[in-house]
Design an enzyme around this catalytic site. Structure first.
Site, PDB file in Angstrom:
ATOM      1  CG  ASP A   5      -6.159   9.377 -35.938  1.00  0.00           C
ATOM      2  OD1 ASP A   5      -6.756   9.980 -35.018  1.00  0.00           O
ATOM      3  OD2 ASP A   5      -5.731   9.960 -36.961  1.00  0.00           O
ATOM      4  N   GLY A  60      -4.685  10.305 -32.495  1.00  0.00           N
ATOM      5  CA  GLY A  60      -4.807  11.758 -32.441  1.00  0.00           C
ATOM      6  C   GLY A  60      -6.236  12.209 -32.235  1.00  0.00           C
ATOM      7  CE1 TYR A 112       6.132   4.827 -36.987  1.00  0.00           C
ATOM      8  CE2 TYR A 112       6.665   2.676 -36.081  1.00  0.00           C
ATOM      9  CZ  TYR A 112       5.952   3.851 -36.021  1.00  0.00           C
ATOM     10  OH  TYR A 112       5.064   4.065 -35.008  1.00  0.00           O
ATOM     11  CB  SER A 169      -5.277  12.302 -40.836  1.00  0.00           C
ATOM     12  OG  SER A 169      -4.570  11.116 -40.523  1.00  0.00           O
TER      13      SER A 169
END
Length: 259
Positions: A35, A37, A183, A31
């Site tokens: 990042d 990803g 988390y 996203s």
């Protein structure tokens, strides 16, 4: 195995004997342009892997670092320009049906999946005296439940050959993280389940690795956050590396990519 010594980048966990050309991968948590990803998606795209990406910018918008205007759709378009087959959909993994829907949509769009990279995460800063049932439920739903269900549906649609699953944990097993209890509790689940999942997946020809990427500045680190003892700021590119393969060698491993 819990690696305390420096380990190779995530892409080095790939099987060099299994070229990724014509393979398919689902990568979650894409996203932001900086990042992890996005970096993994880019590393896979250059190998010829067909990609199905997901992200949830609404979560970023609720965080101090804010939403990246150049979000998942922009990353998808850039990778398409580079010549890759890339699809992207927003996915809120707090929805109990999202895991099944995403795997089904990915298989329909790019074919049966060979690789699953569960990179998404919900970040929550609550200490013990700040804990709420709502945040605990939401963090476990997004970080643990959705990942496990997605692995289930990935396995159900897997049609043989070398399957690869990569999940992400955090640094809770190295030291205290008292301000991030929801988390780290939900991320610890993935680390602890890796060995058991490996036993389940091995007869199917699927390997699983759980990675601790270490501190990585994906847009949140400012000021004092950069001042770590070794002055070695992590970047998403450090995690995915420059290797041309993403996946795992046989067995289970919790790689620690801290520097």
């Amino acid at each position: 195995m819990d690696g305390h010594a420096p380990q190779p980048p995530v892409t080095a966990l790939l099987d060099a004997e299994a070229p990724l050309t014509s393979r398919t991968a689902l990568v979650t948590g894409v996203s932001r342009t900086g990042d992890i990803g996005a970096a993994i998606a880019g590393a896979l795209a250059v190998t010829g892997t067909s990609l199905f990406l997901t992200g949830w910018s609404a979560h970023d918008a609720s965080q101090p670092w804010g939403e990246d205007p150049a979000s998942g759709e922009h990353i998808r378009d850039e990778l398409r320009v580079a010549g890759g087959q890339v699809e992207y959909v927003p996915a809120d993994f707090a929805d109990p049906h999202a895991a099944a829907e995403v795997v089904r949509a990915a298989a329909d769009a790019i074919g049966p999946l060979d690789i699953l990279v569960a990179n998404h995460a919900r970040s929550a800063t609550q200490s013990l005296l700040e804990l709420t049932a709502e945040e605990l439920d939401l963090s476990f739903a997004v970080n643990a439940r959705a990942t496990l269900l997605r692995i289930r549906y990935f396995v159900e649609q897997h049609q043989g050959g070398a399957g690869r699953v990569v999940t992400f944990t955090s640094g809770q097993y190295h030291g205290a993280m008292p301000s991030e209890l929801p988390y780290i509790a939900s991320k610890a689940v993935l680390q602890q389940l890796t060995a058991t999942l490996a036993v389940e997946l091995a007869p199917r020809g699927i390997t699983i690795n759980c990675v601790n990427p270490g501190p990585n500045d994906t847009g949140y680190a400012t000021g004092e956050a950069h001042r770590r003892p070794l002055q070695n700021d992590g970047r998403a590119s450090h995690v995915c590396g420059t290797e041309r393969h993403l996946g795992c060698r046989p067995g289970t491993h919790c790689a620690d990519l801290r520097k």
